[in-house]
Design an enzyme around this catalytic site. Structure first.
Site, mmCIF file in Angstrom:
data_model
loop_
_atom_site.group_PDB
_atom_site.id
_atom_site.type_symbol
_atom_site.label_atom_id
_atom_site.label_comp_id
_atom_site.label_asym_id
_atom_site.label_seq_id
_atom_site.Cartn_x
_atom_site.Cartn_y
_atom_site.Cartn_z
ATOM 1 N N ARG A 1 0.801 -1.227 0.000
ATOM 2 C CA ARG A 1 0.000 0.000 0.000
ATOM 3 C C ARG A 1 0.835 1.279 0.000
ATOM 4 O O ARG A 1 0.427 2.315 -0.526
ATOM 5 C CB ARG A 1 -0.988 -0.026 1.171
ATOM 6 N N ASN B 1 0.502 0.466 7.566
ATOM 7 C CA ASN B 1 1.282 1.704 7.392
ATOM 8 C C ASN B 1 1.457 2.003 5.908
ATOM 9 O O ASN B 1 1.395 1.110 5.068
ATOM 10 C CB ASN B 1 2.628 1.592 8.116
ATOM 11 N N GLU C 1 6.660 -4.080 13.933
ATOM 12 C CA GLU C 1 6.828 -4.472 12.535
ATOM 13 C C GLU C 1 5.777 -3.790 11.683
ATOM 14 O O GLU C 1 6.037 -3.363 10.559
ATOM 15 C CB GLU C 1 6.691 -6.009 12.408
ATOM 16 N N TYR D 1 -7.002 -10.114 6.471
ATOM 17 C CA TYR D 1 -5.680 -9.498 6.722
ATOM 18 C C TYR D 1 -5.791 -8.092 7.336
ATOM 19 O O TYR D 1 -6.434 -7.211 6.779
ATOM 20 C CB TYR D 1 -4.954 -9.450 5.377
ATOM 21 N N SER E 1 26.362 -4.066 -23.645
ATOM 22 C CA SER E 1 26.846 -5.436 -23.565
ATOM 23 C C SER E 1 26.672 -5.970 -22.154
ATOM 24 O O SER E 1 26.909 -5.259 -21.174
ATOM 25 C CB SER E 1 28.322 -5.488 -23.949
ATOM 26 N N ASP F 1 33.811 -19.757 7.346
ATOM 27 C CA ASP F 1 33.818 -18.301 7.196
ATOM 28 C C ASP F 1 33.578 -17.912 5.743
ATOM 29 O O ASP F 1 32.837 -16.970 5.448
ATOM 30 C CB ASP F 1 35.153 -17.718 7.676
ATOM 31 N N HIS G 1 21.951 -4.758 -1.222
ATOM 32 C CA HIS G 1 22.217 -6.073 -1.817
ATOM 33 C C HIS G 1 22.117 -5.913 -3.329
ATOM 34 O O HIS G 1 21.100 -5.462 -3.839
ATOM 35 C CB HIS G 1 21.190 -7.080 -1.287
#
Lengths: 736, 736
Positions: free
Chosen positions: A198, A245, A411, A538, A614, A652, A675
């Site tokens: 939303r 929200n 949240e 919901y 490319s 690691d 990311h």
């Protein structure tokens, strides 16, 4: 004795002594091994743990945590936090803390309610939307049910003509502007909920110049066919509405303290500089009210696929609200933003061998009202996981690595609790966190498992689901894996479907900002046949314990299955000597994503030629990554797992693989989405996009004002993606 | 035998067997220990290594590497790279690579030389500055000596009145603007070299509106008293001039590929968007030429401390160049920027126990001309360190951790080689790098040691210098530590002085961007009595082998001492079981810096009150850090160093401490300066500033246009600093 005898005797003695001596050496060796504690994978403990988690317990946890509303920032949600802390301590965790932050929340004004009116030509309010949802049976006397509202809406009472904008998606506004010639500037727009987050609808409305936006739940999107409204069935009643929200945080966490935890001493931006706060009023309504606003509107007919299921003759507007030309719509929104204390509950189970390696199971606790599904179906699962782990610990078991359990707050207000904790602990998490498993709602349908996760977790997800029994009646002899595979086959792989992570839940900061391998699992509907959005009730008051107990999961076997998947993942990651992270699966996913973004660019063959575009560098990088991934898994097959340092070093490398995809410079305009392989779509926070930098640079490029500059940006993004994939490949290669 | 005898006999046998058995266990235990290889600190090897490094060898390396000019991007500098690669392989490194990048460099136009003219009222050039420096004896036939120029100057031929701006510092321009009422807009300014990095002078001139800037070396700043100009002494001759780049990169590396390594496939910004490129012409001259421009200028007298040592009557300008009112100054600058291939040489020495932990010794190879001091006095030291390490390896020794040796290219063009490699390897460095020791010029004076390093390295620096003999004649029985302490006592600590790191050399990306513990050491002048800047012939053609051999270090004992300090640091860091990084020293430094920034803010007591300023959060954080630092060193005293994983875990905490001070969001306007405790000063790249975010927010705040906003920014920066120090403290605490 003769000399020979003596010799024989001495040889015998020497042999015995030597034998004991050698046995001693062997014992010494292995005692030493035990001391270093290589912690072989505790397969039996994993089995015990899975079996320990039980439907009946989850049911009890769900019942207990859904009696009263527990909105973020409320007294009740603090009480619940304290209760969870106390129980986790009793279950046997080593340390449980309440961790507070002071974040910007948003509540309706208790004395000046929010609603929408139709006003006539002299300004009289001739129709007002309802102020609250009809409360379900059994909850009539419950206090502190917050009425439907959109948190962080701007205050205001804009008045004007209404324009229907379908789902309010980017493509819907393109359609209005480019095909239908309808300008939203200065209008109030009304969008139906569904398809996208939303907050994106609100952002699109602001960009289109609207002065307010109304969000409504259309039966087409929030009612399943042949199902009764709650309480007779699990559909959304006409008086129900979806809270939620409407921020566009792009991963910033608390709007006033972007990048830093919202502690007492933390500097706060003035409210007007807060990140992602909408500048226009927003308000949600149910479909009974929406009909009144939408019926007999003016303007053109909408395209067929824009028409909802309301019993009205659809028109787009503007004007003619409720069939009268002079009628206007007025929004009355008095919601206040205020800095409020929230509480995460953080529980620690110390690892026996590598306490400085963390596996996190986190899900939120705060609910819009009772949270029967969202989030308590998930929180109950976390609670049961902690209980089961405690039980095993009482029998002397500890996993190799540390497990952190989190009950996040706020949240619903923008992933605030989880993001603030990630900001607070960014340093130790980026050095020590192996994986994050999310535990929001454990159920949103009754059909099969749904998993979204990073590619390196695919294999362990499949492994765990093979160890869990299907919860479906008639499938008692089938594994969850088999049931899932049968119900949702990912055709191109002939495996159960696993999707990319998007956002909209608490894994966001861990995965997209910090680069920690992440995943989520829940029970879902049949996506091929059930076309409604999310699940019908919901974020409404009808998300009760009873809706789960009566309809979604009467035996609590589905929640139990989800608990076993989540818990199984956490403890496999925590206890395997070699981390169960698969780099080759990442390689093949990268290959798919690279092909897919290449295909997208090649929808513009002329521009590709003209600007000498490319993708060679990206494909070459994916090739390098594929080789490095194959190679590290080959090295793993020869690894001496009794060599503690050798194991640590290669673990690691496995652990830091996800971190290698993080670019500290972030994506363009989204500094907290870092990311390079995955980000929430810029057009729908819920959806995951692969190679998001390239994707966004290509988006709508055929209409770019300066095509040369736009294609240069595509080149720049390809270069960043290629570098990142190459750099990630290097992290997998031998360390010298 | 009687029964008793038999019993005794059996007891004896059992005892013997048991003893052997136990001995076996012990052996097994320790064989296992050896297998895990805890690599005790090789004190004798360290001694051997220090002794292996010899003055005479360093002399030969210096001689060999200074015969020909080896400017970055030149054929000669590639030949030198290949030679170094081949010798390092011969010395015994495990792997040596040439690593190329294609970066923006800048060269004078060979057919159209740069110079400055005085032009008369009809436009005739009545005086031109010299086109080159007189070449020193013995080098007359050397080709490819690049004439003095300022790399990355804008091209252009601006003409106008001249204004003398002293050193061109921020405070100098404040003085001109605020006290002297002299406006530099549209003028050509002339600044003397010294005090601050030349790039800052150029930036200040641009901000003041100048259309060109001339940089000259004044004898006051580039000649020592009582010393003859080269070749009779080591002072700068009047025809000599200082080359040098005039970028304001703020850590970006290659101007066209900020944030990413300049590989073949990397996207390059168009030249006009390059980072830090000056927009005005810049040109350097010597003092013989400077006199001609500055004599009999118009305008007011300068303050006394603005007057250089030139034999002229100083005036500030504008106008009246060389005493004639209509004379103007014209700059003729035709320097070209061009993308050019550079080569780092990277040598690897694999660690025996923890090959995935890296210690880096890096210094540049490229020189403006011969590089007698800068950089070859440093490069010769690195070469000798590699040779010595190879020698020890041939005797069967290997350090516990991996050592990386680097010969960087294009340092003179903005630290490009080192920054590109840091960008290229950021992922593996942030996971694996323990420390970076810089190896630029090993000598800039003849008095004592100079060390700049991160606080956690102070103790190991002191330890190593105690193991090295003073190189000074008459101090043969004194350690370097004692000599240094005697000559440069840091009064408040009663220890030899160690300073903060600034920038201006290749450690920048490793320390300020990546948060790797870093340090540098060199031999220096007496800062109390020798007031000239840097060393007189800095960046001139007179930086030859002979100037070192005749004046700076005739016996090469000073370079040997520096070699032993740098090499000793590298191998102590590489070989100690517990990393020799001291957190308590960091704590006490933080405490000093916090007090110092607090004092600075308290120069504005009224504003501090008015805006409710508080440093409590910062002091509280420093307190937390101090406690955590004390605690981790206490835990270290109880550590079982035979437990490989326990050692690894606490070493990880020590290693990642410096990383904890990195804020991925960077400092305001300087995204590649990300260390919250240290940054190069915004007013002088060479100088280090502590709590730079707060410092910059406070800078000149008494003249802020919007004081409220400016003090809010101070608050924000205090909050960021407090959070960062707290977060760093948490990294030192027990991992659960």
């Amino acid at each position: 004795m003769g000399t020979e005898d003596k010799i024989v005797s001495w040889i015998c003695r020497l042999t015995v002594i030597t034998a004991f001596f050698l046995v001693g050496i062997v014992i010494g060796w292995f005692v030493r091994t035990t001391h270093v504690n290589h912690g072989q994978t505790s397969k039996s403990f994993l089995r015990d743990l899975l079996d320990e988690m039980q439907a009946e317990n989850i049911k009890q946890h769900l019942r207990k945590f859904t009696r009263l509303p527990h909105l973020a920032g409320s007294q009740q949600n603090l009480i619940l936090a304290e209760q969870i802390r106390d129980e986790w301590m009793k279950f046997g965790l080593d340390l449980v803390q309440l961790v507070p932050y002071d974040v910007l929340l948003s509540y309706p004004n208790k004395t000046n309610p929010n609603y929408i009116s139709i006003v006539d030509h002299v300004g009289n309010e001739i129709f007002n939307t309802s102020l609250a949802e009809p409360v379900p049976e059994g909850y009539e006397h419950v206090k502190d049910i917050v009425p439907p509202y959109n948190a962080f809406s701007a205050k205001g009472q804009p008045e004007g003509d209404l324009v229907y904008v379908n789902y309010g998606r980017t493509e819907d506004f393109f359609k209005l502007d480019r095909d239908l010639g309808i300008n939203c500037t200065g209008k109030i727009v009304i969008a139906r909920y569904g398809k996208i987050f939303r907050g994106n609808k609100v952002k699109n409305a602001m960009l289109a110049g609207a002065k307010g936006i109304i969000l409504y739940s259309d039966p087409k999107d929030y009612c399943a066919e042949g199902v009764e409204p709650y309480p007779k069935g699990w559909n959304l009643p006409g008086g129900g509405a979806q809270r939620g929200n409407v921020l566009n945080l792009n991963g910033a966490g608390d709007p006033l303290t972007p990048g830093y935890p919202a502690k007492e001493y933390t500097y706060r931006y003035p409210a007007e500089d807060g990140v992602g706060l909408p500048k226009i009023p927003v308000h949600p309504i149910g479909y009974h009210d929406a009909i009144q606003l939408l019926k007999n509107m003016g303007g053109p007919d909408p395209p067929d696929n824009w028409k909802g299921a309301l019993n009205i003759s659809y028109r787009i507007g503007p004007g003619f609200t409720a069939g009268i030309e002079q009628n206007k719509v007025r929004m009355n929104v008095h919601t206040n933003n205020q800095v409020t204390r929230i509480y995460n509950v953080i529980g620690w189970l110390r690892g026996a061998v590598e306490p400085d390696r963390y596996i996190i199971l986190g899900g939120h606790r705060d609910a819009w009202v009772f949270g029967g599904i969202d989030p308590v179906s998930g929180a109950a699962v976390v609670h049961e996981t902690v209980r089961a782990a405690g039980k095993l610990m009482s029998r002397g078991w500890r996993p190799r690595r540390t497990v952190i359990f989190a009950s996040w707050d706020a949240e619903e207000f923008g992933l605030l609790g989880s993001t603030e904790w990630a900001e607070d602990n960014a340093r130790i998490l980026q050095e020590r966190a192996v994986a994050y498993i999310n535990a929001d709602s454990a159920i949103e349908g009754m059909y099969t498992l749904r998993v979204d996760c990073t590619p390196s977790l695919h294999n362990i997800v499949y492994d765990i689901t093979k160890k869990v029994t299907s919860p479906e009646v008639g499938e008692e002899k089938m594994s969850l894996y088999e049931s899932w595979h049968k119900r949702d086959n990912w055709t191109e792989q002939n495996l159960p479907r696993i999707s990319k992570l998007g956002s909209g839940s608490d894994f966001e900061a861990y995965f997209i900002r910090l680069g920690i391998a992440s995943g989520r699992a829940r029970y879902t509907k049949n996506s091929k046949t059930e076309r409604y959005s999310s699940y019908p009730v919901y974020h409404s008051v009808y998300e009760t314990y009873e809706i789960v107990e009566r309809f979604y999961d009467p035996g609590f076997r589905r929640l139990e299955a989800v608990a076993r998947v989540r818990g199984g993942l956490i403890f496999s990651l925590a206890d395997s000597v070699i981390l169960p992270l698969n780099c080759e699966e990442y390689a093949s996913s990268l290959n798919r994503y690279a092909n897919s973004i290449y295909q997208l660019a090649h929808k513009h063959p002329d521009a590709m030629k003209q600007y000498h575009m490319s993708f060679d560098s990206l494909f070459s990088a994916v090739g390098n990554f594929t080789d490095a991934a194959r190679d590290i898994h080959q090295r793993l097959t020869h690894l001496d797992t009794s060599d503690a340092l050798a194991v640590r070093m290669i673990n690691d490398q496995l652990m830091y693989l996800e971190r290698a995809f993080i670019d500290p410079l972030g994506l363009p305009g989204r500094p907290f989405y870092r990311h390079i392989i995955f980000a929430p779509s810029s057009h729908n926070k819920y959806a995951g996009e692969s190679f998001p930098g390239i994707y966004d640079a290509l988006f709508d490029i055929e209409n770019a004002a300066e095509p040369h500059k736009s294609w240069e940006e595509v080149k720049r993004q390809i270069s960043i993606a290629a570098f990142t994939v190459n750099a990630a490949a290097v992290t997998l290669m031998p360390v010298i």
